[in-house]
Design an enzyme around this catalytic site. Structure first.
Site, PDB file in Angstrom:
ATOM      1  N   ASP A   2      75.405  72.600  21.752  1.00 21.26           N
ATOM      2  CA  ASP A   2      76.464  73.344  22.693  1.00 21.26           C
ATOM      3  C   ASP A   2      74.738  74.593  23.044  1.00 21.26           C
ATOM      4  OD1 ASP A   2      78.698  75.311  23.854  1.00 21.26           O
ATOM      5  OD2 ASP A   2      78.172  75.611  21.773  1.00 21.26           O
TER       6      ASP A   2
ATOM      7  N   HIS B  90      82.539  67.326  23.996  1.00 18.51           N
ATOM      8  CA  HIS B  90      82.200  67.730  23.991  1.00 18.51           C
ATOM      9  C   HIS B  90      81.261  67.852  22.565  1.00 18.51           C
ATOM     10  CE1 HIS B  90      79.788  71.650  24.656  1.00 18.51           C
ATOM     11  NE2 HIS B  90      80.549  72.796  24.220  1.00 18.51           N
TER      12      HIS B  90
END
Length: 327
Positions: A100, A302
């Protein structure tokens, strides 16, 4: 062999780090809204493979220090923390693994200081030199005012909504952006409808997926909740510098990633449906000419290293072996 915790002074601020093992240094850089704990499944496998594994709470997060000034969270500051941390640990170089927001920090450090980076791994977010992320002035036009990165820009608003109940926020976002979101069968961008709050598009899940426990949620929430109403102000300030980063990183226009690289992403990751990402992924061999591999994980959302630890660990060990053992 347990994970050990301590604080180090880096660039005038105190960073909390977790570490395990000995050998060549591997730095694990977390993203939003996480902490060192997002790497809980990577410590033992990498340490057992012969590496010194260190995961900081990055600037503004969890147990690390939180500068008050918004502009203390620019990309050069974040890269400077990595450079300073390598030195503070008594090492001359490191392999960087970022997820991320940690991925842009890792890619940027590799771009700016290839002398210190033996190899770089990005999970979820591919390299987008030189500023690594599009500016809010661009994403506002593309996705509207409700796009989460745009919504984050107003100081105090998202801060209050996320800090009101950190555990609920974490359950909502960790499940909602995962490959196990029961409310979506394809990746969904985080966009807040007009008149709604930040968490309205993320329902409270009825149950947690197999890779996430209430103890995990509490481990994240506990460290952020130490800071009360400002629990997420430091992390949100990273986003409030994306526009500023465009100018600060402009001297590196035309630079690519000159060190060995690995990219991994889930096919259910919301990043994959952002505009321009397919083209960036196709351009990876040009941006990172020493690309070792680009891996897509079916069904993974994610939270790459948490949702698919076995696959991520195997790929990391393979990449590290490819680099050799020099420290």
């Amino acid at each position: 062999m347990n994970v050990e915790h301590r604080d180090v002074e880096v660039n005038g601020i105190r960073l909390h780090i977790a570490e395990q093992g000995s050998g060549p240094l591997v730095l694990l850089l977390h993203g939003f809204p996480e902490s060192w704990y997002s790497w809980r499944h990577q410590f033992a496998p990498l340490a057992e493979a012969g590496y010194r594994v260190v995961a900081p709470d990055q600037r503004g997060y969890a147990r690390s220090e939180r500068p008050e000034e918004v502009d203390a969270y620019t990309l050069p500051h974040l890269v400077g923390d990595v450079v300073g941390l390598i030195r503070a640990l008594g090492e001359e170089s490191a392999v960087l693994v970022g997820h991320d927001w940690g991925a842009p920090v890792a890619w940027s450090t590799a771009m700016m200081r290839p002398d210190l980076v033996r190899g770089v791994v990005g999970l979820s977010v591919p390299p987008f030199p030189p500023a690594m992320m599009p500016a809010p002035s661009v994403t506002r036009r593309v996705y509207g005012e409700g796009f989460y990165q745009v919504y984050f820009q107003e100081p105090g608003v998202a801060d209050a909504e996320l800090a009101a109940d950190p555990a609920s926020f974490l359950r909502r976002v960790l499940v909602g952006a995962s490959g196990d979101n029961p409310y979506a069968d394809e990746p969904q961008l985080w966009i807040v409808p007009e008149g709604s709050t930040l968490l309205d598009p993320l329902p409270e899940p009825d149950e947690l997926p197999s890779w996430l426990t209430e103890e995990d949620v509490e481990a994240f929430a506990r460290d952020h909740a130490l800071h009360g109403a400002r629990a997420y102000t430091g992390p949100l300030n990273w986003y409030r510098n994306i526009e500023r980063n465009q100018g600060l990183m402009s001297p590196f226009q035309g630079r690519g990633i000159d060190v060995p690289a690995l990219y991994m992403v889930g096919d259910m990751d919301m990043v994959t449906v952002m505009r321009g990402i397919p083209e960036l992924r196709e351009a990876l061999p040009a941006i990172a000419p020493k690309l070792h591999d680009s891996v897509t994980l079916p069904g993974c959302g994610h939270w790459t290293q948490q949702e698919r630890p076995a696959e991520v660990n195997a790929a990391l060990v393979d990449f590290l072996a490819h680099l050799g053992t020099r420290s």
